[in-house]
Design an enzyme around this catalytic site. Structure first.
Site, short mmCIF file in Angstrom:
data_model
loop_
_atom_site.label_atom_id
_atom_site.label_comp_id
_atom_site.label_asym_id
_atom_site.label_seq_id
_atom_site.Cartn_x
_atom_site.Cartn_y
_atom_site.Cartn_z
N CYS A 1 0.81 -1.23 0.00
CA CYS A 1 0.00 0.00 0.00
C CYS A 1 0.84 1.27 0.00
O CYS A 1 0.33 2.35 -0.32
CB CYS A 1 -0.95 0.01 1.19
SG CYS A 1 -2.07 -1.39 1.19
N HIS B 1 -3.32 7.35 1.74
CA HIS B 1 -3.70 6.02 1.28
C HIS B 1 -5.04 5.69 1.90
O HIS B 1 -5.28 5.95 3.08
CB HIS B 1 -2.64 5.00 1.71
CG HIS B 1 -3.13 3.58 1.57
ND1 HIS B 1 -3.66 3.10 0.39
CD2 HIS B 1 -3.21 2.57 2.47
CE1 HIS B 1 -4.02 1.84 0.57
NE2 HIS B 1 -3.76 1.50 1.82
N ASN C 1 -10.03 -0.21 -0.40
CA ASN C 1 -8.57 -0.09 -0.37
C ASN C 1 -8.00 -0.66 -1.67
O ASN C 1 -8.06 -1.86 -1.89
CB ASN C 1 -8.05 -0.85 0.85
CG ASN C 1 -6.55 -0.78 1.01
OD1 ASN C 1 -5.82 -0.38 0.10
ND2 ASN C 1 -6.06 -1.18 2.17
N1 ACO Z 1 -18.54 -8.84 8.69
C1 ACO Z 1 -19.03 -9.13 9.91
N2 ACO Z 1 -18.23 -9.45 10.96
C2 ACO Z 1 -16.92 -9.47 10.75
C3 ACO Z 1 -16.34 -9.18 9.51
C4 ACO Z 1 -17.21 -8.85 8.46
N3 ACO Z 1 -16.77 -8.54 7.20
N4 ACO Z 1 -15.01 -9.27 9.62
C5 ACO Z 1 -14.74 -9.60 10.89
N5 ACO Z 1 -15.90 -9.73 11.58
C6 ACO Z 1 -16.08 -10.05 12.98
C7 ACO Z 1 -14.93 -10.82 13.57
O1 ACO Z 1 -15.05 -12.19 13.27
C8 ACO Z 1 -15.08 -10.52 15.04
O2 ACO Z 1 -16.08 -11.37 15.56
P1 ACO Z 1 -15.93 -11.99 17.05
O3 ACO Z 1 -15.89 -10.79 17.97
O4 ACO Z 1 -17.15 -12.81 17.16
O5 ACO Z 1 -14.66 -12.75 17.02
C9 ACO Z 1 -15.65 -9.11 15.07
O6 ACO Z 1 -16.14 -8.86 13.74
C10 ACO Z 1 -14.62 -8.05 15.42
O7 ACO Z 1 -13.46 -8.30 14.67
P2 ACO Z 1 -12.19 -7.40 14.77
O8 ACO Z 1 -11.18 -7.89 13.77
O9 ACO Z 1 -11.78 -7.27 16.17
O10 ACO Z 1 -12.81 -6.02 14.28
P3 ACO Z 1 -12.17 -4.60 14.27
O11 ACO Z 1 -13.02 -3.67 14.98
O12 ACO Z 1 -10.70 -4.64 14.59
O13 ACO Z 1 -12.31 -4.23 12.73
C11 ACO Z 1 -10.96 -4.12 10.74
C12 ACO Z 1 -11.67 -5.01 11.74
C13 ACO Z 1 -11.99 -3.30 10.00
C14 ACO Z 1 -10.20 -4.99 9.76
C15 ACO Z 1 -10.00 -3.18 11.51
O14 ACO Z 1 -9.18 -3.91 12.37
C16 ACO Z 1 -9.15 -2.39 10.58
O15 ACO Z 1 -9.62 -1.55 9.85
N6 ACO Z 1 -7.83 -2.62 10.59
C17 ACO Z 1 -6.94 -1.95 9.68
C18 ACO Z 1 -6.66 -2.90 8.61
C19 ACO Z 1 -6.50 -2.29 7.27
O16 ACO Z 1 -7.03 -1.26 6.92
N7 ACO Z 1 -5.74 -2.98 6.46
C20 ACO Z 1 -5.56 -2.60 5.12
C21 ACO Z 1 -4.21 -2.93 4.65
S1 ACO Z 1 -3.01 -2.03 5.52
C22 ACO Z 1 -3.21 -0.49 5.11
O17 ACO Z 1 -3.56 -0.25 4.00
C23 ACO Z 1 -3.00 0.52 6.10
#
Ligand code: ACO
Length: 332
Positions: free
Chosen positions: A114, A259, A289
Site C-alpha cells: 500500500c 492512502h 482499499n
Molecule cells: N462482517 C461481519 N463481521 C466481521 C467481519 C465482516 N466482514 N469481519 C470480521 N468480523 C467479525 C470478527 O469475526 C469478530 O467477531 P468476534 O468478535 O465474534 O470474534 C468481530 O467482527 C470483530 O473483529 P475485529 O477484527 O476485532 O474487528 P475490528 O473492529 O478490529 O475491525 C478491521 C476489523 C476493520 C479490519 C479493523 O481492524 C481495521 O480496519 N484494521 C486496519 C486494517 C486495514 O485497513 N488494512 C488494510 C491494509 S493495511 C493499510 O492499508 C493501512
C-alpha cells in the site's frame, strides 16, 4: 542548480464493475452495516475476467499523459507500483511501456504494497533530481481482488481494484521565498519524500504464497487490529517528519491525500494532526482499499474536480505490508 520534480499531469482508471456491500453480504456472513461502520467502505470496483493490472495501469497512464499534454515518446522512465503484477516476471511496467509505444529509457515495477506509490514517488523524484531522467510516468495499479481469500470476511470486504498515474517532469527549483502561514514556501513540485519500513512486523499483513516459498500466488492474511494500531502511530509520525523537514506546520497543509485503507484510520490520523476533516480527500467509501493505486486515484479526483489548485500544499502518506510507510510533500 538542483532539479525539482513537477507533477504535470494525472489520470486514473477504475474497472466498470461495482460491487456493493449488499452484494457481498448475499454470499458472505457480513452486513452492509458492519462494513460501513468499521471501515467507511460502501462499494468497490472489481476487474473483469481477463482484465489485468497492466490493462488498468495503461489506461491510467494514457489519461495522465493526455492530461499532461505530452506524447509517450517524451517519457524516459515508467515506474509501476504493484503487489499484483500480471506475472511473476517480466515487470508489468514493461508491458505498459510497450503498449504506450515507448522504447526509450527503462520500465520497472516496485513492491511496497500500500506504500508503493509513495516509494515510487521517492524513486522517480531522485532520478529526476540527479538529472538521470527528465520525464517519468509513475503508476500505482492493482487487481487486489485476485489475491483475496473470498471466504475470509475479515479481509475480502476491504479491498478493490483500480489504477492511478502521474507524470513527473524535471523543472527548476524556484528560490525559497518567505510567504505562507509559517513563513516558508520552497517553490512548486515535490518538496521531499520520506520512507520507512520495519520488517519485524511482516506477519501482521502478508500473502501466504509466492514463487520461492509455495510456488502459488497465495492470499492476503492480516491482523486487522494490530495493523490499525501501527497505522495511526506510523502515519502521524511520518506526517510530522515531512512537515518538520520543510519547516512547515499542519495548518499549512491544504490537502491531505492519504492512502485509503479505512475511514477510521483517516479520521484518527486527522485528529492526531489537528487537521480539519474537510482537508482530507476521501475515496475509500467508493473505491475501498486499492493498495498502491489509492493515492493517485484520490489525487486525480481532487485535481479534476478543482479542489487541488495551483499553489496548494498537498501531503500524501501511506502505510502497508512490510510494514512499510512513507510520505511525500508537494507544492502544486
Ligand atoms: N462482517 C461481519 N463481521 C466481521 C467481519 C465482516 N466482514 N469481519 C470480521 N468480523 C467479525 C470478527 O469475526 C469478530 O467477531 P468476534 O468478535 O465474534 O470474534 C468481530 O467482527 C470483530 O473483529 P475485529 O477484527 O476485532 O474487528 P475490528 O473492529 O478490529 O475491525 C478491521 C476489523 C476493520 C479490519 C479493523 O481492524 C481495521 O480496519 N484494521 C486496519 C486494517 C486495514 O485497513 N488494512 C488494510 C491494509 S493495511 C493499510 O492499508 C493501512
Amino acid at each position: 542548480m538542483m532539479k525539482r520534480s513537477k507533477i504535470i499531469g494525472c489520470g486514473s482508471y477504475l474497472p466498470e464493475r461495482v460491487v456493493t456491500n449488499a452484494e457481498l453480504s448475499a454470499k458472505l456472513d457480513t452486513t452492509d452495516e458492519w462494513i460501513t461502520t468499521r471501515t467507511g467502505i460502501r462499494q468497490r470496483h472489481l476487474a473483469a475476467d481477463g482484465e489485468l493490472t497492466s490493462d488498468l495501469a495503461l489506461k491510467a497512464a494514457e489519461r495522465a499523459l493526455e492530461n499532461a499534454n505530452i506524447p509517450a515518446s517524451e517519457v524516459d522512465m515508467v515506474v509501476l507500483a504493484t503487489t499484483t503484477p500480471d506475472n511473476t516476471f517480466p515487470a508489468t511496467a514493461t508491458k505498459v511501456q510497450d503498449k504506450l509505444g515507448m522504447v526509450n529509457g527503462a520500465a520497472f515495477d516496485i513492491q511496497a504494497v500500500c506504500s508503493g506509490f509513495i516509494y515510487g514517488m521517492a524513486i522517480a523524484d531522485n532520478f529526476i533530481k540527479t538529472s538521470q531522467c527528465k520525464t517519468v510516468v509513475l503508476i500505482g495499479a492493482e487487481t487486489f481482488s485476485r489475491i483475496l481469500d473470498w471466504e475470509d470476511r475479515s479481509t475480502c470486504v476491504l479491498f478493490g481494484d483500480g489504477a492511478g498515474a502521474v507524470v513527473l517532469r524535471a523543472g527548476e527549483a524556484e528560490p525559497e521565498v518567505n510567504v505562507g502561514e509559517s513563513g516558508h514556501n520552497r517553490g512548486t513540485g515535490i518538496l521531499s519524500t520520506h520512507l520507512h519500513s520495519d520488517g519485524s512486523t511482516n506477519e501482521l499483513l502478508y500473502v501466504d504464497g509466492g514463487p520461492s516459498s509455495t510456488q502459488t500466488v497465495g492470499h492476503v492474511r492480516m491482523n486487522g487490529r494490530e495493523v490499525f494500531r501501527h497505522a495511526v502511530t506510523n502515519l502521524a509520525s511520518i506526517v510530522g517528519e515531512a512537515l518538520e523537514a520543510n519547516g512547515l506546520a499542519s495548518e499549512d497543509i491544504d490537502w491531505l491525500v492519504p492512502h485509503q485503507a479505512n475511514k477510521r484510520i483517516l479520521d484518527s490520523t486527522a485528529k492526531k494532526l489537528g487537521l480539519a476533516k474537510e482537508k482530507i480527500v476521501i475515496t475509500v467509501d467508493r473505491h475501498a482499499n486499492t493498495s498502491a493505486a489509492s493515492i493517485p486515484l484520490a489525487l486525480d479526483e481532487a485535481v479534476r474536480d478543482g479542489r487541488i489548485k495551483k499553489g496548494d500544499l498537498v501531503l500524501m502518506e501511506a502505510m502497508g505490508g512490510g510494514l512499510t510507510w512513507g510520505a511525500g510533500l508537494v507544492r502544486w
